[in-house]
Write an enzyme that holds these catalytic residues in place. Structure first.
Site, PDB file in Angstrom:
ATOM      1  N   ASP A 140      68.593  20.504 125.659  1.00  0.00           N
ATOM      2  CA  ASP A 140      69.311  21.493 124.458  1.00  0.00           C
ATOM      3  C   ASP A 140      68.173  22.496 123.990  1.00  0.00           C
ATOM      4  OD1 ASP A 140      71.977  21.007 123.999  1.00  0.00           O
ATOM      5  OD2 ASP A 140      71.889  20.355 122.046  1.00  0.00           O
TER       6      ASP A 140
ATOM      7  N   ASP B 187      74.916   8.670 116.180  1.00  0.00           N
ATOM      8  CA  ASP B 187      74.869   7.120 116.572  1.00  0.00           C
ATOM      9  C   ASP B 187      75.634   6.248 115.718  1.00  0.00           C
ATOM     10  OD1 ASP B 187      72.987   7.590 114.874  1.00  0.00           O
ATOM     11  OD2 ASP B 187      71.240   6.670 115.841  1.00  0.00           O
TER      12      ASP B 187
END
Length: 731
Positions: A142, A443
């Site tokens: 990224d 998460d």
């Protein structure tokens, strides 16, 4: 590319044992609950009899403590321990019938997450004890860094030598970075020289900031990629997908098939939201479904290497269980950290999050997803239930599946399409498909939402840690990371998916409470801030807030304090902790409450009302040599001017000055010691925990000492609080 296979019987592959202390924990919870109710009754009657700001603040602090204590109880109701038998799995299924496995590794900044560290992580999982023709490793960059791509081009060549070396020597720690830093690895001269040469080339390119022609031994096509990179920015560039190794074509020096290795940097546009790590993972899910479409997906942090080549087989002991397959979303392994100093001064193990609480949740519907070391069923990420562990087909999703060579134009074209920043527009990615958006802690949010949709999970904690990595070893980074978690958790807490409503309704009461415990993590700042400042200020002006010695209420306070700390100590020691590490763990809990949770809650509130604050930051994996030496010696590092340290310094000075005044008064005036004992004890307890702070403020001369301006501001703030205390307690 993947076929279905016969499943083994479940009872022979794994076992479950309930914690023998569970009944005692329930009795303790009942007794402690009664004690809390009695204390709150005492607070209420005191406040109603004589309303005041002081009694209201104490009531608020204890209400929040009681609330958080109540949320943590389900973790202790039915804690379980599991065991797997990979050898039986191999006997029953056969190596040739194992399902394909896609591994996702995400990195975002080559300067904070060094490419060679990411390379070592990828090479470690490429060395899994698993059929290489069924193993694919995807690296999401990224940061859009050409140096990271260059590092993996070099890694692809090194893998041809490294993977046979791992097999021949039966390496458990298959990360070259870890292996060559060990005493055993130092003896492998030839292999180490190859690794060091690769490392020097990559680090030289990173230092320059670009890849030069002299660095490359590449094809014309690969050279063209780096030429196109010119003009790219981290936030604005097209998608880049490069197949570095293909198992159907590439072999190692022994002639054995190599795993697939694919580099991906998704398209970025400054006008399109990218959703941080969750967005990167969803792009990996889509691209991998086009290219390899494995039914099992492993997500792994870029600094969390494989420490046990058999970890996929352990996960499959559950994923291939027909009794679980229809609703098992993921198998979570704990995060284990190497390189911590002897007493783990920053609480880097995070035992409660990664082990103790996960075992408690496993007694219900399974642990939360912690962002790494997790094997997913691909179908669960798409919300598709099946009695078998199978790949997606054309009826399951809008992304068609690619077959044959990964480098086919049709496959690459479709992969680039699903990696574009506009692909998710009008689709359900991030809401009901894939990793969930709407929180910095993707998460936690993903695991929580999956369990609310009826999926379950498994906590797998073998004797040998399956994965290992590095925890932050800089105090400011540690606190900054927890602050980010706190903000993300609060984002879920105030959403329509609040665990106390949505979670309890859609998952279960115990699971909803467990997730609420994390969602309201930031609430710890309320009682910890009140108790850090209010009792010592009251001690300074001899204003009694707590009962004196021999008062019946005094014994209730003693019971509640000792029972809480002894219980926490027992839990910690039972997970192979030490008393010294436990002491530092409880200290860092208080430090987080005064810093990470406080600043995280404030930042969340400001963001919520539309006031802009700093956004997401990647936690640095780079550490200066002097800083590393101080950490290894167990010395706290306060060497930068951080607002976190101003709060800690202020609390330390307020408690020290109040304790000195209180002791001096108790020595002169009879009865003061008994009257103010709990205030003296609390300030003394805080002072003992603050010893590293006093040392950094007044005694140390090294680079980890607290900056002079931070010390000065802390002293001035402490004086200001004492002035406020004068008006609060003397009028």
């Amino acid at each position: 590319m993947t076929t279905l296979f016969t499943k083994p019987k479940p009872s022979t592959l794994h076992t479950l044992t309930v914690d023998p202390l569970a009944p005692y924990n329930r009795v303790h919870s009942l007794l402690y609950s009664l004690g809390i109710l009695v204390l709150l009754y005492h607070h209420c009657t005191t406040f109603l009899a004589s309303p005041s700001l002081l009694s209201l603040l104490l009531l608020l602090a204890d209400l929040v403590l009681a609330f958080m204590w109540g949320l943590v109880q389900p973790f202790r109701w039915r804690s379980v321990c599991r065991r797997e038998f990979p050898d039986r799995l191999m006997d029953m299924v056969g190596r040739k019938n194992l399902p394909a496995l896609d591994v996702f590794i995400c990195t975002a900044d080559p300067h904070k997450e060094p490419p060679m560290s990411v390379v070592s992580t990828a090479l470690s999982v490429m060395a899994f004890d698993y059929p290489t023709d069924r193993l694919s490793v995807y690296v999401s960059d990224d940061g859009g860094s050409e140096v990271t791509l260059f590092a993996f081009m070099e890694a692809a060549m090194f893998a041809r030598y490294w993977l046979p070396f791992c097999r021949e020597n039966g390496l458990q720690e298959s990360s070259p970075e870890v292996y060559f830093s060990s005493s055993i690895g130092e003896k492998s001269d030839k292999m180490k020289m190859m690794y060091q040469a690769m490392k020097e080339k990559v680090e030289s390119a990173l230092q320059r900031g670009y890849v030069s022609g002299n660095d490359l031994i590449a094809t014309v096509e690969e050279l063209a990629i780096f030429k196109k990179w010119k003009g790219f920015t981290r936030r604005d560039h097209p998608s880049i997908i490069q197949v570095l190794l293909e198992s159907g074509k590439d072999t190692d020096i022994m002639g054995d098939v190599l795993p697939n290795l694919i580099y991906l940097s998704r398209e970025k546009n400054i006008n399109s939201p990218h959703h941080f790590k969750a967005g990167a993972l969803n792009t990996l899910v889509r691209v991998s479904s086009i290219m390899t479409n494995a039914p099992v997906v492993l997500t792994l942090d870029c600094d969390m290497y494989s420490n046990d080549p058999q970890s996929p087989l352990r996960a499959l002991c559950y994923l291939l269980d027909p009794a679980m397959a229809s609703n098992l979303a993921y198998v979570q392994f704990p995060q284990h950290f190497e390189g911590l100093n002897k007493d783990d001064i920053y609480g880097g193990e995070v035992k409660r999050l990664f082990r103790i609480n996960s075992r408690g949740m496993d007694g219900f519907s399974g642990p939360n997803y912690v962002g790494s070391n997790c094997f997913f069923s691909r179908r669960a990420l798409h919300g598709i239930r099946s009695s078998t562990l199978a790949p997606l087909d054309s009826h399951d999703s809008s992304e068609p599946r690619g077959w044959g060579s990964l480098r086919l134009d049709s496959v690459m074209k479709r992969a680039h399409e699903v990696a574009s920043c506009n692909y998710e527009v009008g689709r359900k990615w991030g809401s009901t498909i894939g990793f969930r958006y709407g929180s910095l802690v993707e998460d936690y949010h993903t695991g929580y939402r999956l369990q609310c949709e009826g999926w379950r999970s498994i906590f797998c904690d073998p004797e040998r840690p399956a994965f290992a990595g590095d925890a932050p070893k800089n105090l400011n980074d540690v606190l900054g990371q927890v602050k980010r978690w706190c903000i993300g958790l609060l984002e879920v807490a105030i959403s329509k998916h609040n665990p106390l409503t949505f979670g309890i309704r859609n998952a279960s009461l115990p699971l909803g409470l467990c997730y609420a415990h994390y969602a309201y993590w930031g609430s710890w700042c309320i009682p910890l801030t009140i108790y850090a400042f209010l009792p010592p200020l009251a001690l300074t002006y001899q204003k009694r807030l707590f009962p004196e010695v021999f008062d019946p209420w005094f014994y209730l306070y003693v019971y509640l304090f000792l029972a809480a700390y002894i219980t926490d100590l027992v839990d910690f020691l039972r997970t192979k902790g030490t008393i010294h590490r436990w002491w530092n763990d409880q200290r860092i809990w208080m430090v987080r409450g005064l810093t990470s949770h406080l600043f995280g809650t404030i930042q969340f509130a400001l963001n919520h009302v539309g006031i802009s604050t700093p956004g997401f930051n990647v936690t640095s994996k780079v550490m200066e040599e002097e800083q590393s030496e101080r950490y290894d010696k167990g010395m706290f590092d306060f060497g930068i001017a951080s607002p976190f340290f101003v709060v800690l310094g202020t609390a330390a000075i307020v408690n020290l000055s109040s304790f000195v005044i209180g002791i001096a008064r108790a020595a002169r005036i009879e009865g003061v010691f008994n009257e103010m004992f709990l205030h003296l004890f609390l300030s003394g307890f805080i002072i003992v925990n603050c010893l590293p702070i006093y040392e950094a403020m007044f005694l140390r001369k090294d680079g980890g000492k607290m900056p002079g301006n931070v010390t000065l501001i802390s002293i001035l703030m402490a004086g200001f609080l004492h002035l406020i205390g004068y008006f609060m307690f003397t009028n």
